[in-house]
Design a protein around this motif. Structure first.
Motif, PDB file in Angstrom:
ATOM      1  N   UNK A 194     -42.641  13.546 -53.501  1.00  0.00           N
ATOM      2  CA  UNK A 194     -41.358  13.919 -52.900  1.00  0.00           C
ATOM      3  C   UNK A 194     -41.468  15.237 -52.152  1.00  0.00           C
ATOM      4  N   UNK A 195     -42.062  16.242 -52.776  1.00  0.00           N
ATOM      5  CA  UNK A 195     -42.168  17.551 -52.138  1.00  0.00           C
ATOM      6  C   UNK A 195     -43.093  17.507 -50.932  1.00  0.00           C
ATOM      7  N   UNK A 196     -44.155  16.743 -51.020  1.00  0.00           N
ATOM      8  CA  UNK A 196     -45.071  16.622 -49.895  1.00  0.00           C
ATOM      9  C   UNK A 196     -44.379  15.972 -48.709  1.00  0.00           C
ATOM     10  N   UNK A 197     -43.575  14.929 -48.984  1.00  0.00           N
ATOM     11  CA  UNK A 197     -42.861  14.238 -47.915  1.00  0.00           C
ATOM     12  C   UNK A 197     -41.804  15.146 -47.294  1.00  0.00           C
ATOM     13  N   UNK A 239     -49.564   5.251 -34.197  1.00  0.00           N
ATOM     14  CA  UNK A 239     -48.825   6.485 -34.427  1.00  0.00           C
ATOM     15  C   UNK A 239     -47.374   6.198 -34.790  1.00  0.00           C
ATOM     16  N   UNK A 240     -46.878   6.913 -35.825  1.00  0.00           N
ATOM     17  CA  UNK A 240     -45.493   6.770 -36.264  1.00  0.00           C
ATOM     18  C   UNK A 240     -45.265   5.627 -37.220  1.00  0.00           C
ATOM     19  N   UNK A 241     -46.294   4.869 -37.546  1.00  0.00           N
ATOM     20  CA  UNK A 241     -46.157   3.719 -38.432  1.00  0.00           C
ATOM     21  C   UNK A 241     -46.717   4.055 -39.811  1.00  0.00           C
ATOM     22  N   UNK A 242     -45.959   3.676 -40.855  1.00  0.00           N
ATOM     23  CA  UNK A 242     -46.428   3.851 -42.220  1.00  0.00           C
ATOM     24  C   UNK A 242     -46.417   5.284 -42.701  1.00  0.00           C
ATOM     25  N   UNK A 243     -45.574   6.142 -42.139  1.00  0.00           N
ATOM     26  CA  UNK A 243     -45.551   7.547 -42.530  1.00  0.00           C
ATOM     27  C   UNK A 243     -44.565   7.821 -43.659  1.00  0.00           C
ATOM     28  N   UNK A 244     -43.770   6.829 -44.046  1.00  0.00           N
ATOM     29  CA  UNK A 244     -42.848   7.006 -45.154  1.00  0.00           C
ATOM     30  C   UNK A 244     -43.557   6.848 -46.489  1.00  0.00           C
ATOM     31  N   UNK A 245     -42.801   7.076 -47.569  1.00  0.00           N
ATOM     32  CA  UNK A 245     -43.360   6.910 -48.899  1.00  0.00           C
ATOM     33  C   UNK A 245     -42.401   6.067 -49.722  1.00  0.00           C
ATOM     34  N   UNK A 246     -42.903   4.930 -50.226  1.00  0.00           N
ATOM     35  CA  UNK A 246     -42.069   3.965 -50.949  1.00  0.00           C
ATOM     36  C   UNK A 246     -42.497   3.929 -52.410  1.00  0.00           C
ATOM     37  N   UNK A 286     -39.268   8.515 -44.149  1.00  0.00           N
ATOM     38  CA  UNK A 286     -38.742   9.307 -45.244  1.00  0.00           C
ATOM     39  C   UNK A 286     -39.180   8.817 -46.608  1.00  0.00           C
ATOM     40  N   UNK A 287     -38.451   9.267 -47.623  1.00  0.00           N
ATOM     41  CA  UNK A 287     -38.742   8.947 -49.008  1.00  0.00           C
ATOM     42  C   UNK A 287     -37.814   7.836 -49.464  1.00  0.00           C
TER      43      UNK A 287
END
Length: 632
Positions: free
Chosen positions: A407-410, A422-429, A523-524
């Motif tokens: 969470x903090x890293x995101x 680029x821009x794909x898969x940058x979220x965290x699930x 995002x998260x």
């Protein structure tokens, strides 16, 4: 060719003498004649004999001013002035100073005309008297000013006397209400559902509406539309009344009449600074009435409590009601704009005069109600975060450390890892699975509270089941919460996670849309489910962390009981044995919370703290309820 000439006759030869249509460099006068049987005007070549010569000519042009008279409605006089034409260049120069900044008046015109009831002169009567009394005027200007004064004082003496009486006694009649509203005045009003504020008056007029007669004040205020500050046009109606009414009792009146003018200015300037500070996107707390809209677009009061997002830009883009108006930036040229990524103090600068005129409301979104609303500035507060929320979460320490690091890293954008595209898969699930009431939702809430960022809770019911609307709604929501740096919680997401089949094509489409849109979310995201065994394979590959929540142990339940008891007012009167005995009951976290909530209501009725007796009473009732099992 006698046959052909005889055939054309006289008309034929006449037509031969005419020039082609529209070819002559000349014009022809036609004069208005009488009306025909259809009440349409006829037009004649000859000038009618009963028409008088023009009244304005070279002779009348010599005079400093012309007064045009009409029959008076007042039985005390034969004629009254219909209008005044100013022809004197000395008068025009004087009036340019006397009527400076008066809306709709330009004294440089060759034909300067004023019509009864001569509102500019009534409103600027003190300025006219002051100019007339000046000792530095040249002889011609002084004579012409005196001439104008003598004409006006005779015509306006009753109105001027009325205005003086109204000011002295603090009252006004509806017919003469216009005399107290001078364009350019600062107007005080609490017409916006009780929210007081001041506005700059541009003009006023008597109007008739479906609700009755009113005097309509066209005013200006300072607004923020999500991109820039500027002046926005508003209006206030003062409804018709009989007899006299106190000026201070009107829905709007000049701020100069207010008995506490200095204090009001101080308060509104302070509120205007808060308005300026809330430009942009802000996470705040709110408690009180806000404003929503009915189906016809009329404003309605709406009770709202909880966390909100103040964001005019997103309001403009995603709300379908009460969109911000286009602001008049040119007329606010004295405002200073410095665009870019500078600090807020450098980017947004308003003077105290602007702060005074700022609107009393801002646009935003209620996270609890999931609605776009207008929020009153006076009710917006900073959030009091619970700093112990994550620490009190009943989870193994290694799991808590893992969740918090992600969470903090995101949030700090520390991770530079990206997809090949680029821009794909940058979220965290993160997938949280387990039975109800074991802390899945609380985990997402605690993470958001620890990070001091908004939590956007979404369920399948918020998106619907139509594939096209789901994609549009989901795209908009993800765009909003990315901007807000919010934590997204998709609660009970089984309808989107469940494995696709060859039979339900419509639901397959929903799952595909959900997968595609989430691929570009930055995002998260927390997903919660009670049925982890039937997750689609495509989802399993997109989930970064999957945490399984087992049934609560006695130790976990004991920790939950203690946490909720502290929230209810403390553990005074409770023993370790009491809490240990309650922890042996096979209750989940949600059931424990509900029991203590009911017990606290029972204790409040008896005006005492939450005791074991109250808890046992609630548990006894729950045990007798059909279909409910409370185990020991």
């Amino acid at each position: 060719m006698p046959g052909k000439g005889a055939q054309n006759g006289t008309n034929g030869s006449h037509r031969q003498d005419l020039a082609p249509e529209g070819s002559l460099t000349s014009f022809k006068n036609l004069y208005q004649g009488p009306q025909d049987s259809n009440k349409k005007w006829t037009w004649l070549e000859k000038e009618p004999k009963d028409v008088a010569d023009a009244a304005e000519n070279e002779e009348t042009a010599q005079h400093a001013l012309i007064t045009r008279l009409q029959k008076a409605n007042d039985s005390r006089k034969k004629f009254e002035i219909h209008s005044i034409i100013i022809q004197s260049p000395w008068l025009k120069e004087a009036l340019a100073e006397i009527l400076q900044d008066y809306p709709g008046i330009h004294c440089g015109l060759k034909r300067l005309e004023f019509e009864a009831p001569f509102r500019p002169f009534v409103h600027r009567w003190p300025q006219l008297l002051a100019y007339r009394a000046r000792k530095d005027l040249d002889a011609t200007t002084a004579e012409h000013i005196e001439l104008l004064y003598n004409v006006l004082v005779e015509e306006l003496k009753d109105v001027i006397k009325t205005l003086e009486d109204y000011v002295d006694h603090g009252i006004v009649t509806y017919d003469h209400i216009w005399v107290i509203y001078q364009p350019g005045d600062i107007i005080y009003s609490d017409s916006q559902n009780g929210a007081h504020g001041v506005y700059k008056l541009t003009s006023g007029a008597y109007v008739e509406t479906r609700c009755g007669k009113a005097y309509k004040l066209n005013v200006e205020a300072i607004d923020w539309n999500g991109n820039s500050f500027g002046r926005t046009a508003e209006f206030i109606r003062v409804w018709e009344f009989r007899g006299t009414a106190p000026i201070l009792g009107l829905s709007a009146f000049p701020l100069s009449f207010h008995p506490y003018e200095a204090k009001v200015r101080e308060l509104l300037i302070s509120r205007g600074k808060k308005f300026e500070a809330l430009a942009g996107c802000h996470y705040k707390s709110y408690d009180g009435f806000a404003v929503t809209w009915d189906r016809e677009g009329n404003e309605m009061p709406y009770m709202c409590t909880g966390r909100i997002i103040v964001d005019s830009d997103s309001f403009r883009r995603f709300s379908h009601q009460g969109n911000p108006k286009k602001l008049d930036i040119e007329s606010a040229a004295d405002m200073k704009y410095v665009f870019g990524k500078q600090a807020k103090e450098e980017r947004l600068r308003l003077t105290e005069d602007h702060h005074l005129l700022c609107l009393p409301r801002v646009r935003g979104y209620s996270l609890k109600k999931k609605q776009w609303l207008l929020f009153y500035l006076d009710l917006i507060e900073d959030i009091k975060f619970n700093d112990n929320a994550f620490a009190s979460l009943v989870l193994p320490e290694d799991q808590k450390e893992l969740i918090l690091s992600f969470a903090e890293s995101q949030a700090m954008e520390q991770s530079s890892f990206d997809d090949m595209i680029s821009g794909k898969g940058r979220g965290h699930i993160t997938l949280l699975s387990g039975p109800p009431g074991v802390g899945k939702t609380l985990t997402a809430e605690s993470v958001a509270e620890h990070m001091r960022c908004p939590l956007f809770m979404m369920s399948s019911g918020d998106l619907g089941t139509d594939a096209n609307s789901v994609e549009s709604k989901l795209t908009n929501i993800l765009e909003m919460i990315t901007k807000w740096h919010a934590v997204l919680l998709l609660d009970e997401c089984d309808v989107f996670l469940e494995a696709r089949s060859t039979h339900d094509l419509e639901r397959n489409k929903l799952v595909s849309i959900f997968l595609r849109v989430l691929e570009y979310y930055e995002g998260l995201l927390f997903l919660t489910t009670n049925r982890i065994d039937n997750i689609d394979a495509a989802f399993q590959s997109r989930i970064h962390v999957s945490l399984a929540y087992p049934d609560l142990t006695a130790a976990s339940r004991k920790s939950i009981w203690e946490g909720f008891l502290k929230a209810c007012g403390g553990t005074e009167g409770w023993t370790e044995r009491d809490v240990a005995e309650l922890a042996e009951m096979e209750l989940n976290g949600r059931q424990i919370k509900n029991v203590l909530k009911s017990a606290s209501l029972l204790a409040a009725r008896n005006k005492e703290g939450v005791s074991r007796k109250c808890v046992d009473m609630v548990l006894g009732i729950e045990k007798r309820r059909p279909g409910v099992a409370v185990g020991f």
